[in-house]
Scaffold this active site. Structure first.
Site, PDB file in Angstrom:
ATOM      1  CE1 TYR A 140      -3.181  -2.842   0.079  1.00 37.41           C
ATOM      2  CE2 TYR A 140      -3.901  -2.141   2.225  1.00 37.41           C
ATOM      3  CZ  TYR A 140      -4.028  -2.977   1.138  1.00 37.41           C
ATOM      4  OH  TYR A 140      -5.007  -3.935   1.125  1.00 37.41           O
ATOM      5  CE  LYS A 191       0.654 -17.659  -2.390  1.00 36.18           C
ATOM      6  NZ  LYS A 191      -0.162 -18.861  -2.291  1.00 36.18           N
ATOM      7  CG  ASP A 223      -2.788 -19.976  -0.410  1.00 33.58           C
ATOM      8  OD1 ASP A 223      -2.034 -19.837   0.582  1.00 33.58           O
ATOM      9  OD2 ASP A 223      -2.448 -20.648  -1.404  1.00 33.58           O
ATOM     10  CG  ASP A 247      -7.457  -4.131   3.659  1.00 36.38           C
ATOM     11  OD1 ASP A 247      -8.507  -4.084   4.292  1.00 36.38           O
ATOM     12  OD2 ASP A 247      -7.221  -3.418   2.662  1.00 36.38           O
ATOM     13  CG  ASP A 251     -12.930  -6.085   5.803  1.00 34.28           C
ATOM     14  OD1 ASP A 251     -12.489  -5.539   6.835  1.00 34.28           O
ATOM     15  OD2 ASP A 251     -13.474  -5.459   4.879  1.00 34.28           O
TER      16      ASP A 251
END
Ligand code: NAD
Length: 362
Positions: A140, A191, A223, A247, A251
C-alpha cells in the site's frame, strides 16, 4: 491524575455512538476512573467547519492526549471532494502522524449472537481471535507504483511490495506480546512460497520467536489462512500479518461474527499510544435515527482502557457488562432476534451502565 482523551466523533452515526460511549465511561468516574474528554472535529464534519478533514486544532488536541476515541468518518455528500479533502484523509493522516503501525482487531462471538453469523453456530460460538495487521507499510505504501505505457504500448499498472526487517520486527514483537496476554499462540501469515518480501517476514518472525519461548509460533500461507478462517476459526488465538493480507483477512474474520456493530479496533504505536474506533463506517442510512449499535464503540473504549491507559480491571468490567446486557436479551436493530428487547442507541448505553453498576454493587 486524570488522563486526557481526545474524542473525535466524526460523521454519520459517529457522534451518536461516541456520545453514548463517553456516558458509559463517565459513569465509572465515581469509582475512580478519572478521564477528561475533549471533543474535536474530524472527517466531513471538520471539512464543513474548517475545509480540512484534520484541522491543526484537532491534531494538537490529539498530541496532548493519552488516547484517541474515534467515531467514524465519511458520507455521500463528501464523495466528490478532491482526494486530500475527503473525510477518510483525516483518519489516514492521524495514523501516519502518530505512526500507528499495529492494528488490533478482535473477532469475538458472544454466545448469544452465534446465530448472527452466516456460518453454523457450532463453528463460531465462543470464537475469540485477534488479528494483528501491520498498518503503515507493505504494497500500500511501497514505491515505485503507477500506471504507464510499456514497451508494447499497453497500459501497465504496477505496485511494490516492500518490508524492511525493522518494520517486521516491531509488529512481530507486538504479536508475541499480545499472545502472551491471551492463549499464547501466534500464527504468522505470509506467502513465503512465492513472495521474497514475505520470506523475509517469515525469517524475521522466526528469529524474534527466540525471545518468546512461552509463545507457540506457527506459520501459515495466506490462501490457507483464508480457508481455515471459515473452516475452523477457533483454531486461532492471535494472527499477525502484513498490511494487505491483514486488510483482507480481518474483514473476513469480522464477518464470522455477523455483526458489524459489535466489533472494536485499536491502532497503536510503539509507545502504546493509540486510536480506538469501531470497525464499521458512518452508516449514513441510519444516521440521526437513534438506531445505531453503540457496543462496538464501547468495546473499543475497553481496548483503550486495557492497551493505552493501563486500566485492565475497568476494561474487564466493561466487557463483562456488555456480555451481561446481551445475555439479558437487549438488542439493537442490527442484532435483533425474536423474543429479545429492542433498544435504541441511548437505551443500549443505559443498559450497559446499569449492568456495570449492578456488577460493582454485588
Ligand atoms: P458502514 O459500516 O457505514 O455500513 C454498512 C452497513 O452496516 C449499513 O447498513 C449500516 O447501517 C450498518 N451499520 C454499520 N454500523 C452500524 C452500527 N453501529 N449499528 C447498526 N448498524 C450499523 O459501511 P458503508 O455503508 O460501506 O460506508 C458508509 C461510509 O462510512 C462511507 O463514507 C465509508 O467511506 C465510511 N467508512 C468509514 C470508516 C471509518 O471511519 N473508519 C470505515 C468504513 C467505512
Amino acid at each position: 491524575m486524570s488522563k486526557k482523551i481526545a474524542v473525535l466523533p466524526g460523521d454519520g452515526i459517529g457522534p451518536e455512538i461516541t456520545e453514548q460511549c463517553v456516558r458509559v465511561l463517565e459513569s465509572l468516574r465515581p469509582e475512580g476512573l478519572a478521564l477528561d474528554f475533549e471533543i474535536a472535529a474530524v472527517g466531513g464534519a471538520a471539512y464543513d467547519e474548517a475545509k480540512d478533514p484534520l484541522p491543526q486544532a484537532t491534531l494538537s488536541l490529539c498530541e496532548a492526549a493519552d488516547a484517541i476515541l474515534f467515531g467514524s468518518v465519511g458520507g455521500p455528500q463528501y464523495d466528490s471532494l478532491p482526494r486530500p479533502m475527503r473525510p477518510e484523509q483525516g483518519l489516514l493522516r492521524l495514523r501516519k502522524h502518530f505512526d500507528l503501525f499495529a492494528n488490533l482487531r478482535p473477532a469475538t462471538v458472544f454466545p448469544e449472537l452465534a446465530h448472527a453469523s452466516t456460518l453454523k453456530p457450532e463453528i463460531v460460538a465462543g470464537l475469540d481471535l485477534l488479528i494483528l495487521r501491520e498498518l503503515t507499510s507493505d504494497i500500500y505504501f511501497g514505491q515505485p507504483r503507477g500506471i504507464h505505457r510499456n514497451a508494447q504500448g499497453l497500459r501497465e499498472g504496477f505496485d511494490t511490495m516492500r518490508y524492511n526487517e525493522a518494520e517486521i520486527s516491531r509488529i512481530a514483537h507486538v504479536g508475541f506480546q499480545t499472545a502472551l496476554k491471551r492463549k499464547r499462540r501466534l500464527c504468522s501469515v505470509d506467502k513465503a512460497n512465492v513472495l521474497e518480501t514475505t520470506q523475509l517476514w517469515r525469517d524475521v518472525v522466526s528469529e524474534i520467536a527466540r525471545d518468546y519461548p512461552d509463545v507457540e509460533l506457527s506459520h501459515m500461507y495466506v490462501d490457507n489462512a483464508a480457508m481455515q478462517l471459515v473452516r475452523q476459526p477457533k483454531q486461532f488465538d492471535v494472527i499477525v500479518t502484513g498490511n494487505m493480507f491483514g486488510d483482507i483477512l480481518s474483514d473476513e474474520a469480522s464477518m464470522l461474527t455477523g455483526s458489524i456493530g459489535m466489533l472494536p479496533s485499536a491502532s497503536l504505536n510503539d509507545k502504546q499510544f493509540g486510536l480506538y474506533e469501531p470497525i464499521h463506517g458512518s452508516a449514513p442510512d441510519i444516521a440521526g435515527k437513534g438506531l445505531a449499535n453503540p457496543l462496538a464503540s464501547i468495546l473499543s473504549a475497553a481496548m483503550m482502557l486495557r492497551y493505552s491507559l493501563d486500566e485492565a480491571a475497568f476494561a474487564d468490567r466493561l466487557e463483562a457488562a456488555v456480555r451481561k446486557v446481551l445475555a439479558g436479551g437487549c438488542r439493537t436493530a442490527d442484532i435483533e432476534e425474536p423474543g429479545c428487547k429492542r433498544l435504541g442507541t441511548a437505551a443500549m448505553a443505559e443498559a450497559v451502565i446499569a449492568a456495570l453498576h449492578e456488577a460493582s454493587s454485588r
